[in-house]
Scaffold this active site. Structure first.
Site, PDB file in Angstrom:
ATOM      1  CB  CYS A 201      14.822 -30.999  12.342  1.00 12.93           C
ATOM      2  SG  CYS A 201      14.365 -32.038  13.748  1.00 12.93           S
ATOM      3  CD  GLU A 274      11.431 -29.884  14.410  1.00 12.54           C
ATOM      4  OE1 GLU A 274      11.124 -29.787  15.612  1.00 12.54           O
ATOM      5  OE2 GLU A 274      11.788 -30.948  13.903  1.00 12.54           O
TER       6      GLU A 274
END
Length: 601
Positions: A201, A274
């Protein structure tokens, strides 16, 4: 057909000869199971792997996913500066939930770390999250995003948060669970697993920040989301991402191979979650991605055209056919029966292929020199078409030399098919075509246009992906009882032949739907088709293609920046229609980019 593709580094006689040396010195006709399978890593490659940290290796391995995040409608609109403020407000609201989960996960990881330095590093990263939350407060004030911090969490954000906190609580990888971590080593594993679920991330946001920052145009005035871009492209955030990666490397040093595999799976899962998060952002505005967004099967037809050699493949097909010929050729002292098609010995074949290769490369360079203007000219398709007639004549003469040489005599069709099935294709190529032809919501047709001497090799290469629906337009060997005579049925030998095939396919298409054409290619032989198509996408880095195109006024535009520019024009009210013969070609670094642009995630 390119006997050996010119100027591009992957298409040199040196590589051709090295392939022959590596493969032919030890192979015999019974060794087809190993054809087109990459050799073991060299010592140098292994040394490089050892120097690159775990986190960096994972990022390289799963970089494809980062491309899909960048090409989402939300990301493209944000980079273009025309994302609706309401959408950004909703995104900020979800991101606040993300950041709070990150802070808690760092807290849990710090408790599990058994090294003081690691604890300090985690504490600093947790403080960086607090700073980022304060930055979100400034977003709320600056853009009037009141209520952003109180909005309910959506399902995509919830999936990632649940996954992250479950990992940080010790509920993955066979660890006993919260409150039951018996040894310091078990706790360290949880800390490493947690960082494995967080690192992608951080790296993804750092990547997007830098990519978007590079697209900011100082002449266009203030970008509405410049502060967001500045934050994630800043040295401080880039440093935080790097520190997270370094910490993951440090915590993973003592882990077993099985435990490192668990971290890799966590890393990959986090990347996928994500992408789902970015894809789930609800937009109330038109976007030009994915290309099929407005596709109506009842009214539209998507026509994908692709080259084969070095567009789809890693090695030129001529090298594979040479491999088959030499491996299966008789030794100089081996007797051939009278009813067999006469063949050269393997030694003679090696020498002949080498001569053909060198002559082709040298004369190709001379041919290019003979028609490329010394000064750049304004784009004129007809002038380029006329100039490429010289290259077409050259390609046909080269093919005639090959057939007259006899190097293609005696190849068995079954050997060719087996080699095709084991041919290495570019990463993501098969998956892209599979999604195209298997989709029930697309009216799409795929055509492969190739100089390849043997269409059976192409069909076999795609059959391994169950892609029998692909239409292959290539040359064909002639066979007598499954053995090649050495002659070629010549259908597609040159740039002129390719573009004529392209036009004929479109001409023979029913006019019951509107066609949108995309051509994907890598070389000078594709340039006319690339320009004729509504969208021409160049994959790879052929220096000869760039040189010829540039001198004839063709513009090569990186795909994502090109889409950002087109998205700006689209929102400003200008047409989003794609059309050919504009002199603009888009360049892609991978099939992932092409997939993300055309089909989305």
């Amino acid at each position: 057909m390119r006997i050996l593709s010119p100027p591009n580094p992957i298409k040199t006689p040196a590589l051709f000869n090295s392939i022959l040396r590596l493969r032919f010195n030890s192979l015999r006709s019974h060794c087809f199971n190993s054809m087109a399978i990459p050799p073991p890593k060299s010592a140098m490659a292994s040394a490089v792997d050892n120097e690159v940290g775990l986190a960096r290796r994972f990022w390289i391995k799963f970089h494809r996913e980062s491309v899909f995040a960048m090409y989402t409608p939300f990301s493209l609109s944000l980079a273009s500066g025309n994302l609706k403020i309401e959408t950004f407000r909703h995104y900020i609201a979800q991101d606040v939930h993300f950041l709070k989960a990150f802070a808690h996960a760092y807290e849990l990881a710090e408790e599990c770390a058994d090294d003081d330095d690691a604890k300090v590093a985690i504490s600093l990263l947790r403080n960086a999250v607090r700073v980022e939350l304060k930055m979100h407060d400034s977003f709320v004030k600056e853009w009037g995003l009141h209520g952003a911090k109180k909005a309910a969490i959506n399902s995509a954000a919830a999936k990632y948060i649940d996954f992250l906190l479950a990992t940080a609580s010790g509920k993955v990888g066979g660890v006993k669970g919260p409150g039951k971590l018996a040894t310091p080593f078990e706790k360290t594993k949880v800390a490493a697993y947690t960082l494995g679920a967080m690192t992608p991330c951080m790296r993804l946001y750092a990547f997007l920040g830098k990519e978007f920052k590079a697209l900011l145009d100082p002449n266009e005035g203030s970008h509405p989301y410049k502060k967001w871009i500045d934050n994630y492209s800043s040295e401080s955030f880039q440093a935080s991402a790097a520190q997270t990666e370094e910490l993951l490397d440090k915590l993973s040093v003592s882990l077993t191979g099985e435990e490192l595999d668990i971290i890799e799976k966590l890393y990959h899962q986090a990347m996928k979650l994500e992408i789902e998060f970015f894809s789930a952002q609800s937009l109330v505005q038109p976007t030009i991605v994915p290309l099929i967004k407005e596709h109506n099967p009842a009214k539209d037809r998507l026509m994908i055209f692709s080259d084969f050699d070095l567009t789809c493949t890693v090695v030129d097909s001529s090298a594979i056919l040479a491999e088959i010929a030499i491996v299966t050729a008789p030794k100089s002292d081996q007797h051939q029966s009278e009813n067999q098609i006469a063949r050269m010995s393997s030694a003679d074949l090696r020498n002949t292929w080498g001569l053909l290769s060198r002559q082709y490369t040298e004369e190709y360079e001379q041919c290019i020199e003979s028609f490329v203007p010394t000064e750049k000219v304004v784009f004129d398709y007809n002038s380029l078409h006329k100039a490429l007639e010289k290259l077409s004549d050259f390609e046909k003469k080269a093919n005639n030399r090959v057939t007259k040489s006899g190097v293609l005599q005696g190849l068995n069709i079954e050997d060719i098919k087996r080699a095709g099935e084991r041919l290495i294709l570019q990463e993501g190529c098969i998956n892209f075509f599979q999604k195209i032809v298997k989709s029930e919501n697309l009216n799409a047709i795929v055509h492969v246009l190739s100089y390849c001497w043997c269409g059976d090799l192409i069909r076999s290469a795609f059959s391994s992906g169950d892609l029998h629906e692909l239409n292959v337009h290539a040359n064909e060997f002639t066979f007598e009882e499954s053995i090649s005579t050495g002659d070629i049925v010549k259908k597609v030998e040159s740039p002129i032949d390719k573009v004529q095939s392209f036009k004929d396919i479109l001409k023979n298409c029913r006019d019951d739907r509107k066609n949108l054409t995309v051509y994907i290619g890598d070389s000078v032989g594709d340039i006319l088709c690339l320009l004729e198509a509504d969208i021409g996408i160049v994959i790879g880095s052929s220096s000869s293609l760039r040189r010829v195109g540039t001198q004839f006024g063709v513009s090569f535009v990186p795909l994502f920046p090109g889409l950002v520019k087109k998205q700006k024009e689209f929102i400003e009210g200008r047409s989003s229609n794609w059309k050919g013969l504009t002199g603009i070609l888009y360049t892609a670094s991978s099939w992932a980019e092409i997939h993300a642009f055309i089909l989305g995630y």
